[in-house]
Write a protein that holds these residues in place. Structure first.
Motif, PDB file in Angstrom:
ATOM      1  N   GLU A 135       0.724  -1.231   0.074  1.00 23.23           N
ATOM      2  CA  GLU A 135       0.137  -0.183  -0.068  1.00 23.23           C
ATOM      3  C   GLU A 135       0.881   1.273   0.132  1.00 23.23           C
ATOM      4  OE1 GLU A 135      -2.896   1.798   3.302  1.00 23.23           O
ATOM      5  OE2 GLU A 135      -3.587  -0.210   2.653  1.00 23.23           O
ATOM      6  N   ARG A 136       2.115   1.126   0.707  1.00 19.48           N
ATOM      7  CA  ARG A 136       2.844   2.536   0.940  1.00 19.48           C
ATOM      8  C   ARG A 136       3.681   2.429  -0.188  1.00 19.48           C
ATOM      9  NH1 ARG A 136       4.115   3.816   6.615  1.00 19.48           N
ATOM     10  NH2 ARG A 136       5.546   5.522   5.496  1.00 19.48           N
ATOM     11  N   ALA A 137       4.300   1.667  -0.755  1.00 19.12           N
ATOM     12  CA  ALA A 137       4.891   1.636  -2.071  1.00 19.12           C
ATOM     13  C   ALA A 137       3.890   1.734  -3.525  1.00 19.12           C
ATOM     14  CB  ALA A 137       5.720   0.398  -2.359  1.00 19.12           C
ATOM     15  N   GLY A 138       2.858   1.724  -3.219  1.00 22.35           N
ATOM     16  CA  GLY A 138       2.136   1.860  -4.348  1.00 22.35           C
ATOM     17  C   GLY A 138       2.210   0.678  -5.503  1.00 22.35           C
ATOM     18  N   ILE A 139       2.245  -0.580  -4.889  1.00 20.92           N
ATOM     19  CA  ILE A 139       2.462  -1.671  -5.714  1.00 20.92           C
ATOM     20  C   ILE A 139       1.440  -2.839  -5.163  1.00 20.92           C
ATOM     21  CG2 ILE A 139       4.895  -1.349  -6.286  1.00 20.92           C
ATOM     22  CD1 ILE A 139       5.702  -3.211  -4.259  1.00 20.92           C
ATOM     23  N   SER A 140       1.155  -3.818  -6.021  1.00 22.17           N
ATOM     24  CA  SER A 140       0.248  -4.808  -5.740  1.00 22.17           C
ATOM     25  C   SER A 140       0.873  -5.608  -4.600  1.00 22.17           C
ATOM     26  CB  SER A 140       0.053  -5.714  -6.864  1.00 22.17           C
ATOM     27  OG  SER A 140       1.032  -6.508  -7.333  1.00 22.17           O
ATOM     28  N   ASN A 141      -0.102  -6.465  -3.992  1.00 19.97           N
ATOM     29  CA  ASN A 141       0.452  -7.363  -2.888  1.00 19.97           C
ATOM     30  C   ASN A 141       1.432  -8.176  -3.306  1.00 19.97           C
ATOM     31  OD1 ASN A 141      -1.143  -6.029  -0.688  1.00 19.97           O
ATOM     32  ND2 ASN A 141      -2.735  -7.350  -1.052  1.00 19.97           N
ATOM     33  N   GLY A 142       1.117  -8.916  -4.525  1.00 20.12           N
ATOM     34  CA  GLY A 142       1.947  -9.927  -5.143  1.00 20.12           C
ATOM     35  C   GLY A 142       3.231  -9.218  -5.403  1.00 20.12           C
TER      36      GLY A 142
END
Length: 130
Positions: free
Chosen positions: A33-40
Motif C-alpha cells: 500500500e505504501r509503495a503503491g504496488i500490488s500485494n503480489g
C-alpha cells in the motif's frame, strides 16, 4: 544507461527497503500500500530481497499473531540500500539537469531568455467588487 524498467525495479526495491528500515514490523500488505504496488509485487520484492541476503525475517516472540514477521535489513542490505540511494540521487540529478536545459532552450525559443516566465492564467480574471 540502464533501461527504464530496470530503473523502476531499482526504485521499487529502494522504496521497499526504506519502508522496512522505517518500520520492520510492517506487513507485506502495508508495504504494498505504501509503495503503491500490488500485494503480489510486494511479496515478490520481499522474497527476492530475502533470497539475496538483504533482508532477514524474524518473528515476534511476544506477538499473539505468530504469523507476523519483522523484516530486518541485514548489513548487506544496508549497503545495498545505500548504493541504490546513491544511484537514485544521481539519476534524479541527471533528470533535473536535462529538464533545466530543456526549459532554458524553450525560453530562448519563446524569447523569454533571462526573464521570469509569468504563470499562465488558469481561469477568468477576478474583478474587484465594491
Amino acid at each position: 544507461m540502464a533501461s527504464r524498467r530496470h530503473e523502476r525495479q531499482a526504485e521499487t526495491r529502494l522504496q521497499v527497503m526504506r519502508l522496512i528500515a522505517q518500520n520492520p514490523e510492517m506487513s507485506t500488505r502495508q508495504i504494498a500500500e505504501r509503495a503503491g504496488i500490488s500485494n503480489g509485487s510486494a511479496y515478490y520484492v520481499l522474497t527476492a530481497l530475502v533470497e539475496k541476503g538483504f533482508v532477514k525475517l524474524g518473528n515476534f516472540a511476544s506477538n499473539p499473531r505468530k504469523g507476523q514477521y519483522a523484516h530486518l535489513l541485514t548489513p548487506k542490505g544496508i549497503r545495498e540500500k545505500s548504493l541504490l540511494t546513491h544511484s537514485f540521487i544521481e539519476r534524479k540529478r541527471e533528470e533535473f539537469a536535462a529538464l533545466q536545459a530543456e526549459i532554458e532552450a524553450l525560453e530562448r525559443e519563446a524569447g523569454l531568455a533571462g526573464e521570469a516566465a509569468p504563470f499562465p492564467q488558469t481561469g477568468p480574471k477576478e474583478t474587484a467588487r465594491d
